[in-house]
Design a protein around this motif. Structure first.
Motif, PDB file in Angstrom:
ATOM      1  N   LEU A  65       0.814  -1.219   0.000  1.00  0.00           N
ATOM      2  CA  LEU A  65       0.000   0.000   0.000  1.00  0.00           C
ATOM      3  C   LEU A  65       0.846   1.267   0.000  1.00  0.00           C
ATOM      4  O   LEU A  65       0.316   2.363   0.143  1.00  0.00           O
ATOM      5  N   ASP A  66       2.135   1.129  -0.111  1.00  0.00           N
ATOM      6  CA  ASP A  66       2.958   2.346  -0.237  1.00  0.00           C
ATOM      7  C   ASP A  66       4.012   2.144  -1.316  1.00  0.00           C
ATOM      8  O   ASP A  66       4.148   1.070  -1.876  1.00  0.00           O
ATOM      9  N   ASP A  67       4.741   3.223  -1.625  1.00  0.00           N
ATOM     10  CA  ASP A  67       5.724   3.142  -2.701  1.00  0.00           C
ATOM     11  C   ASP A  67       7.077   2.691  -2.184  1.00  0.00           C
ATOM     12  O   ASP A  67       8.016   2.517  -2.931  1.00  0.00           O
ATOM     13  N   ARG A  68       7.145   2.577  -0.844  1.00  0.00           N
ATOM     14  CA  ARG A  68       8.424   2.219  -0.259  1.00  0.00           C
ATOM     15  C   ARG A  68       8.735   0.757  -0.565  1.00  0.00           C
ATOM     16  O   ARG A  68       7.972  -0.128  -0.191  1.00  0.00           O
ATOM     17  N   PRO A  69       9.833   0.495  -1.263  1.00  0.00           N
ATOM     18  CA  PRO A  69      10.162  -0.898  -1.529  1.00  0.00           C
ATOM     19  C   PRO A  69      10.703  -1.564  -0.264  1.00  0.00           C
ATOM     20  O   PRO A  69      11.086  -0.878   0.677  1.00  0.00           O
ATOM     21  N   GLY A  70      10.690  -2.858  -0.244  1.00  0.00           N
ATOM     22  CA  GLY A  70      11.385  -3.579   0.801  1.00  0.00           C
ATOM     23  C   GLY A  70      10.537  -4.020   1.979  1.00  0.00           C
ATOM     24  O   GLY A  70      11.012  -4.729   2.847  1.00  0.00           O
ATOM     25  N   ARG A  71       9.287  -3.590   2.024  1.00  0.00           N
ATOM     26  CA  ARG A  71       8.463  -4.047   3.142  1.00  0.00           C
ATOM     27  C   ARG A  71       7.522  -5.186   2.723  1.00  0.00           C
ATOM     28  O   ARG A  71       6.658  -5.598   3.491  1.00  0.00           O
ATOM     29  N   GLY A  72       7.678  -5.664   1.500  1.00  0.00           N
ATOM     30  CA  GLY A  72       6.877  -6.788   1.063  1.00  0.00           C
ATOM     31  C   GLY A  72       5.554  -6.372   0.477  1.00  0.00           C
ATOM     32  O   GLY A  72       5.108  -5.239   0.613  1.00  0.00           O
ATOM     33  N   GLY A  73       4.894  -7.313  -0.179  1.00  0.00           N
ATOM     34  CA  GLY A  73       3.604  -7.041  -0.786  1.00  0.00           C
ATOM     35  C   GLY A  73       3.721  -6.840  -2.284  1.00  0.00           C
ATOM     36  O   GLY A  73       4.727  -6.353  -2.788  1.00  0.00           O
ATOM     37  N   ALA A  74       2.665  -7.248  -2.976  1.00  0.00           N
ATOM     38  CA  ALA A  74       2.614  -7.091  -4.429  1.00  0.00           C
ATOM     39  C   ALA A  74       2.015  -5.740  -4.768  1.00  0.00           C
ATOM     40  O   ALA A  74       1.162  -5.227  -4.037  1.00  0.00           O
ATOM     41  N   ALA A  75       2.449  -5.153  -5.873  1.00  0.00           N
ATOM     42  CA  ALA A  75       1.848  -3.912  -6.357  1.00  0.00           C
ATOM     43  C   ALA A  75       0.368  -4.189  -6.648  1.00  0.00           C
ATOM     44  O   ALA A  75       0.027  -5.273  -7.130  1.00  0.00           O
ATOM     45  N   PRO A  76      -0.511  -3.224  -6.346  1.00  0.00           N
ATOM     46  CA  PRO A  76      -1.951  -3.445  -6.540  1.00  0.00           C
ATOM     47  C   PRO A  76      -2.317  -4.017  -7.904  1.00  0.00           C
ATOM     48  O   PRO A  76      -3.158  -4.916  -7.994  1.00  0.00           O
ATOM     49  N   GLN A  77      -1.646  -3.551  -8.961  1.00  0.00           N
ATOM     50  CA  GLN A  77      -2.033  -4.044 -10.298  1.00  0.00           C
ATOM     51  C   GLN A  77      -1.648  -5.501 -10.512  1.00  0.00           C
ATOM     52  O   GLN A  77      -2.176  -6.159 -11.405  1.00  0.00           O
ATOM     53  N   ASP A  78      -0.745  -6.028  -9.680  1.00  0.00           N
ATOM     54  CA  ASP A  78      -0.341  -7.432  -9.820  1.00  0.00           C
ATOM     55  C   ASP A  78      -1.186  -8.381  -8.966  1.00  0.00           C
ATOM     56  O   ASP A  78      -1.054  -9.600  -9.069  1.00  0.00           O
ATOM     57  N   VAL A  79      -2.044  -7.809  -8.116  1.00  0.00           N
ATOM     58  CA  VAL A  79      -2.770  -8.654  -7.160  1.00  0.00           C
ATOM     59  C   VAL A  79      -3.755  -9.615  -7.835  1.00  0.00           C
ATOM     60  O   VAL A  79      -3.764 -10.807  -7.494  1.00  0.00           O
ATOM     61  N   PRO A  80      -4.578  -9.162  -8.801  1.00  0.00           N
ATOM     62  CA  PRO A  80      -5.524 -10.114  -9.396  1.00  0.00           C
ATOM     63  C   PRO A  80      -4.841 -11.330 -10.020  1.00  0.00           C
ATOM     64  O   PRO A  80      -5.290 -12.470  -9.818  1.00  0.00           O
ATOM     65  N   GLY A  81      -3.746 -11.106 -10.733  1.00  0.00           N
ATOM     66  CA  GLY A  81      -3.039 -12.219 -11.369  1.00  0.00           C
ATOM     67  C   GLY A  81      -2.443 -13.171 -10.346  1.00  0.00           C
ATOM     68  O   GLY A  81      -2.489 -14.396 -10.502  1.00  0.00           O
ATOM     69  N   LEU A  82      -1.920 -12.583  -9.277  1.00  0.00           N
ATOM     70  CA  LEU A  82      -1.319 -13.401  -8.228  1.00  0.00           C
ATOM     71  C   LEU A  82      -2.403 -14.211  -7.499  1.00  0.00           C
ATOM     72  O   LEU A  82      -2.199 -15.380  -7.157  1.00  0.00           O
ATOM     73  N   ALA A  83      -3.547 -13.589  -7.285  1.00  0.00           N
ATOM     74  CA  ALA A  83      -4.659 -14.289  -6.627  1.00  0.00           C
ATOM     75  C   ALA A  83      -5.075 -15.499  -7.455  1.00  0.00           C
ATOM     76  O   ALA A  83      -5.294 -16.595  -6.920  1.00  0.00           O
ATOM     77  N   THR A  84      -5.141 -15.329  -8.757  1.00  0.00           N
ATOM     78  CA  THR A  84      -5.510 -16.447  -9.625  1.00  0.00           C
ATOM     79  C   THR A  84      -4.441 -17.530  -9.594  1.00  0.00           C
ATOM     80  O   THR A  84      -4.759 -18.722  -9.535  1.00  0.00           O
ATOM     81  N   ALA A  85      -3.177 -17.117  -9.559  1.00  0.00           N
ATOM     82  CA  ALA A  85      -2.088 -18.104  -9.479  1.00  0.00           C
ATOM     83  C   ALA A  85      -2.205 -18.926  -8.194  1.00  0.00           C
ATOM     84  O   ALA A  85      -2.032 -20.148  -8.200  1.00  0.00           O
ATOM     85  N   VAL A  86      -2.532 -18.254  -7.075  1.00  0.00           N
ATOM     86  CA  VAL A  86      -2.701 -18.982  -5.804  1.00  0.00           C
ATOM     87  C   VAL A  86      -3.893 -19.932  -5.913  1.00  0.00           C
ATOM     88  O   VAL A  86      -3.820 -21.099  -5.524  1.00  0.00           O
ATOM     89  N   ALA A  87      -4.990 -19.412  -6.451  1.00  0.00           N
ATOM     90  CA  ALA A  87      -6.216 -20.225  -6.539  1.00  0.00           C
ATOM     91  C   ALA A  87      -5.991 -21.491  -7.372  1.00  0.00           C
ATOM     92  O   ALA A  87      -6.581 -22.528  -7.110  1.00  0.00           O
ATOM     93  N   GLU A  88      -5.111 -21.369  -8.371  1.00  0.00           N
ATOM     94  CA  GLU A  88      -4.881 -22.512  -9.261  1.00  0.00           C
ATOM     95  C   GLU A  88      -3.744 -23.416  -8.789  1.00  0.00           C
ATOM     96  O   GLU A  88      -3.533 -24.491  -9.350  1.00  0.00           O
ATOM     97  N   ALA A  89      -3.002 -22.993  -7.766  1.00  0.00           N
ATOM     98  CA  ALA A  89      -1.838 -23.770  -7.335  1.00  0.00           C
ATOM     99  C   ALA A  89      -2.273 -24.966  -6.495  1.00  0.00           C
ATOM    100  O   ALA A  89      -2.990 -24.808  -5.505  1.00  0.00           O
ATOM    101  N   PRO A  90      -1.836 -26.164  -6.885  1.00  0.00           N
ATOM    102  CA  PRO A  90      -2.195 -27.355  -6.110  1.00  0.00           C
ATOM    103  C   PRO A  90      -1.759 -27.221  -4.652  1.00  0.00           C
ATOM    104  O   PRO A  90      -0.638 -26.786  -4.379  1.00  0.00           O
ATOM    105  N   GLY A  91      -2.655 -27.549  -3.741  1.00  0.00           N
ATOM    106  CA  GLY A  91      -2.311 -27.538  -2.313  1.00  0.00           C
ATOM    107  C   GLY A  91      -2.565 -26.225  -1.618  1.00  0.00           C
ATOM    108  O   GLY A  91      -2.584 -26.164  -0.397  1.00  0.00           O
ATOM    109  N   LEU A  92      -2.736 -25.145  -2.368  1.00  0.00           N
ATOM    110  CA  LEU A  92      -2.973 -23.838  -1.754  1.00  0.00           C
ATOM    111  C   LEU A  92      -4.448 -23.454  -1.888  1.00  0.00           C
ATOM    112  O   LEU A  92      -5.073 -23.725  -2.906  1.00  0.00           O
ATOM    113  N   THR A  93      -4.974 -22.821  -0.839  1.00  0.00           N
ATOM    114  CA  THR A  93      -6.342 -22.285  -0.894  1.00  0.00           C
ATOM    115  C   THR A  93      -6.266 -20.778  -0.732  1.00  0.00           C
ATOM    116  O   THR A  93      -5.747 -20.282   0.280  1.00  0.00           O
ATOM    117  N   LEU A  94      -6.760 -20.062  -1.719  1.00  0.00           N
ATOM    118  CA  LEU A  94      -6.775 -18.605  -1.645  1.00  0.00           C
ATOM    119  C   LEU A  94      -7.877 -18.174  -0.684  1.00  0.00           C
ATOM    120  O   LEU A  94      -9.041 -18.481  -0.875  1.00  0.00           O
TER     121      LEU A  94
END
Ligand SMILES: *Cc1c(COP(=O)(O)O)cnc(C)c1O
Length: 237
Positions: free
Chosen positions: A138-167
């Motif tokens: 939620l901020d521009d400061r790098p290094g504290r972790g987290g995906a950029a907001p625009q990357d979140v939907p794609g990452l959520a789908t990757a988690v949802a499709e990953a065997p063994g993981l539940t989003l």
């Protein structure tokens, strides 16, 4: 087990911290028109001893959070018989995924495709399923972790499709030194996008000791409280 017991004074301190944290959560729920009990508490135990975990379990806490594998793993092993639910909330190197997958129930800090793959592989070897939240930066400061907001939907789908993981949803930490309200409002929009695509992914993990009221106002379903429950924690360098 006697060696792991906290002193009576420490137990009283934790009991009081827990009561006041629960009262704050209940007041925040009321103030936001949220149903009582709609916000879950994860007690963040980093830097605190195993005896505090024993006390917390004794006082009815089930969900605990840790942010470093090297600290979390031995603590989880020491109290494995207490059936606590472990939330991993810190930045996670892919090469630690396998270790974390052995004790964590939920990894809240999934922020890149490589980590999704590493956690999914880890589950193949441990055989213990893992819940996951996508951490949003939620901020521009790098290094504290987290995906950029625009990357979140794609990452959520990757988690949802990953065997063994539940989003299960999203997680965020408010930006340092600025008003948490607009940041948590932004998180609510991102969470709504994720839930529109993945209806079961309803968890919004936001809010720490300093900003839980703002987080609840903006729809947090889970707050992560350390110092509000356990007291002063010396900063880790
Ligand atoms: C330490 C930590 C918390 C708890 O912080 P407090 O200010 O002690 O409540 C919550 N979330 C994350 C990701 C943390 O690292």
């Amino acid at each position: 087990m006697t060696l792991l017991r906290a002193s009576d004074a420490r137990r009283a301190e934790i009991e009081a911290g827990l009561a006041s944290a629960r009262a704050r959560i209940a007041a925040a729920e009321r103030a936001s028109g949220r149903a009582p009990g709609s916000v879950d508490l994860v007690v963040v135990t980093k830097t605190f001893p195993v005896s505090d975990l024993v006390t917390l379990a004794d006082l009815g806490v089930r969900h605990v959070g840790e942010n470093r594998d090297q600290e979390a793993r031995p603590k989880a092993e020491a109290v494995a018989d207490l059936s606590l639910v472990w939330h991993f909330i810190g930045q996670l190197q892919s090469n630690k995924a396998r270790s974390v997958a052995q004790y964590a129930h939920m990894v809240e800090s999934v922020d890149r495709p490589k980590l999704v793959r590493a956690l999914s592989h880890a589950v193949e070897s441990t055989g213990r399923p893992l819940e996951a939240l996508v951490q949003v930066c939620l901020d521009d400061r790098p290094g504290r972790g987290g995906a950029a907001p625009q990357d979140v939907p794609g990452l959520a789908t990757a988690v949802a499709e990953a065997p063994g993981l539940t989003l299960r949803g999203v997680m965020a930490v408010a930006p340092l030194d600025s008003d948490p309200d607009p940041a948590f409002a932004r998180l609510a929009e991102i969470a709504a996008e994720v839930t529109a695509e993945h209806p079961a992914a309803t968890v919004v993990s936001a809010g720490m000791s300093a900003d839980l009221e703002a987080a609840v106002r903006h729809g947090a379903t889970q707050v992560r409280l350390g110092s509000a429950v356990l007291g002063y924690r010396p900063p880790v360098g």
